[in-house]
Design an enzyme around this catalytic site. Structure first.
Site, short mmCIF file in Angstrom:
data_model
loop_
_atom_site.label_atom_id
_atom_site.label_comp_id
_atom_site.label_asym_id
_atom_site.label_seq_id
_atom_site.Cartn_x
_atom_site.Cartn_y
_atom_site.Cartn_z
N HIS A 319 2.79 40.00 39.23
CA HIS A 319 1.49 39.45 39.64
C HIS A 319 0.33 39.98 38.82
O HIS A 319 -0.68 39.31 38.65
CB HIS A 319 1.24 39.71 41.13
N ASP A 320 0.47 41.20 38.28
CA ASP A 320 -0.62 41.81 37.51
C ASP A 320 -0.35 41.83 36.02
O ASP A 320 -1.01 42.59 35.28
CB ASP A 320 -0.87 43.25 37.99
N LYS A 323 -3.20 42.00 33.62
CA LYS A 323 -4.01 43.20 33.41
C LYS A 323 -3.75 43.84 32.05
O LYS A 323 -4.53 44.67 31.59
CB LYS A 323 -3.74 44.23 34.52
N HIS A 348 -7.91 38.84 34.62
CA HIS A 348 -6.48 39.17 34.65
C HIS A 348 -5.68 38.17 35.48
O HIS A 348 -4.51 37.91 35.19
CB HIS A 348 -6.26 40.61 35.14
N HIS A 372 -3.44 35.56 43.47
CA HIS A 372 -3.37 36.65 44.46
C HIS A 372 -4.72 37.28 44.80
O HIS A 372 -4.81 38.10 45.72
CB HIS A 372 -2.36 37.73 44.01
N HIS A 373 -5.80 36.90 44.09
CA HIS A 373 -7.14 37.38 44.45
C HIS A 373 -7.99 36.28 45.09
O HIS A 373 -9.20 36.46 45.26
CB HIS A 373 -7.85 37.95 43.23
N ASP A 401 -0.67 43.42 48.03
CA ASP A 401 -1.48 43.98 46.95
C ASP A 401 -2.66 44.79 47.51
O ASP A 401 -2.94 45.91 47.06
CB ASP A 401 -1.99 42.84 46.07
#
Length: 454
Positions: A319-320, A323, A348, A372-373, A401
């Site tokens: 998911h990240d 980044k 990201h 996811h954000h 998260d």
């Protein structure tokens, strides 16, 4: 919804994930893929057998596998943006004027005069040891992850010795000549050719390869490149939008090396790239694995099938991945972020979706992980999706998260105890968090004997 081995090829998956390594190195998208195109043509021209070409193929795609592991240290030592540092470092040769110019151009430009002076003096005094440390960290980590990905030792060693130079002045072990693994010699040459071709075209790449022959590069391999470089079609494909397909078609048969691309192997690949992401910052160590664990716990509490939970864990592990394209000068900043820095962090999520969407079989996961954000009230990013537009799988990863973000240490604070973390999260239920996912997290946490200090 697990992937069958027939739906996905290893070459497609690794080539697509190599784009994550490109952004970590500050390189234009497709750098590793283009290096693979270059290096494979040189290897074929040099007469390498098919068994070696298979290992070379994956060495080239994964040459930067350890690239995230020294990013935080670069920011700490040079007081700089690691992405720009890494991008420009690939163009620096051995001459003292070039090295000094690079240090002065990249050290502490936003720091105070005294702090910048101290950093520059430290680097000039301890430069060789600092460079060796940074390269050794990167090389060792890259080789270790290649082994986790089940690649043969030849690939791991090819990645480990990427920065060795033919004249013995490279790093980390100062190997010389044919003591340097052949895959490493080819990968370094291909890397530099792509960097200079991107910067100054065909003639610039040829000029640099010739200038470093016998110093950085194996002269025999440079001669092979000279032969390859006579083909206009080689250069046309290198610069074209069809490069991904062309590189996919180059993969040699790998009898004896191939692993079935089954669900166990896909889990290992997702886990390994999650480690690449987490290695970028000391404050994210283990984050992807923990989010995957909490995602699975929430999914189980919600009654998701074992098959769907396993599939979703891969999305949580990755998911990240976006980044990798955010500088550690921002990720590790102890104070509040300004508007520009916050905008950089928010990118990201888009990077994650872009990288995962390159893999046809991961398109559904790409949309889930990249969101996811997002928040139920529509105030999230990158798209400002509202509740009805946010899938349950995304809501699960979001909950996991946030739980890990609160309970793990950060540059600006220590870890927050679990009961307090759940209280903080409860206040955002219905606005940021899905009520059912939050309740599932609470139930899952109650069943696990977490340490009191966690």
């Amino acid at each position: 919804m697990l992937m069958s081995s027939g739906e996905l090829k290893l070459s497609e998956l690794i080539a697509s994930l190599s784009y994550a390594l490109d952004i970590t190195e500050g390189q234009p998208p497709g750098h590793c893929v283009r290096a693979c195109w270059i290096g494979m043509h040189i290897g074929r021209q040099a007469g390498m057998p098919a068994s070696q070409l298979w290992e070379l193929y994956y060495t080239l795609l994964l040459k930067d596998l350890g690239c995230s592991s020294n990013a935080a240290r670069i920011c700490e030592l040079y007081l700089t943006d690691d992405l720009n540092f890494k991008r420009d470092y690939k163009t620096v040769g051995d001459s003292l004027p070039q090295v000094l110019g690079f240090v002065l151009k990249h050290t502490g430009l936003k720091a105070g005069l005294a702090e910048r002076f101290r950093s520059v003096m430290t680097i000039l005094r301890d430069g060789p040891e600092i460079a060796r440390e940074l390269v050794a960290t990167r090389c060792q980590r890259g080789a270790d992850i290649a082994r986790l990905l089940r690649f043969p030792e030849g690939v791991a060693q090819g990645i480990y010795s990427l920065d060795e130079h033919f004249n013995g002045n490279g790093k980390p072990a100062r190997l010389a000549g044919e003591a340097i693994p052949l895959y490493s010699r080819l990968a370094l040459l291909a890397q530099v050719i792509d960097v200079f071709h991107t910067e100054s075209g065909r003639e610039g790449a040829l000029k640099e390869a010739r200038a470093r022959a016998g110093q950085w590069f194996d002269p025999g391999l440079v001669q092979a490149f000279e032969q390859v470089a006579q083909s206009d079609a080689f250069w046309a494909t290198l610069a074209s939008e069809t490069i991904d397909g062309a590189v996919a078609a180059l993969q040699p048969a790998g009898a004896g090396h191939q692993h079935a691309l089954d669900d166990d192997y896909l889990d290992d690949i997702a886990s390994a790239f999650g480690q690449v992401v987490d290695a970028k910052s000391p404050y994210t160590s283990g984050h992807s694995a923990r989010v995957a664990l909490y995602t699975d716990m929430i999914g189980e509490a919600l009654g998701l099938s074992m098959e769907r939970r396993r599939w979703l864990k891969r999305g949580a592990l990755l998911h990240d991945v976006g980044k990798l394209g955010v500088s550690n000068s921002v990720l590790d900043k102890a104070g509040a972020l300004d508007r520009v820095e916050w905008d950089a962090v928010k990118l990201h999520a888009e990077f994650t979706e872009t990288i995962l969407r390159r893999i046809d079989a991961f398109r559904e996961l790409a949309a889930i992980a990249g969101a996811h954000h997002e928040r139920l009230d529509g105030s999230g990013y990158p798209r400002g999706l509202a509740a009805e537009e946010i899938r349950i799988e995304t809501r699960i990863i979001t909950t996991a998260d946030i739980f890990d973000a609160i309970t793990a240490s950060r540059p600006y604070r220590g870890a927050i105890p679990i009961p307090q973390a759940l209280e903080m999260m409860q206040k955002t239920v219905g606005t940021a968090l899905d009520p059912a996912c939050y309740d599932a997290l609470v139930r899952a946490v109650e069943r696990v004997p977490f340490p009191e200090a966690a």
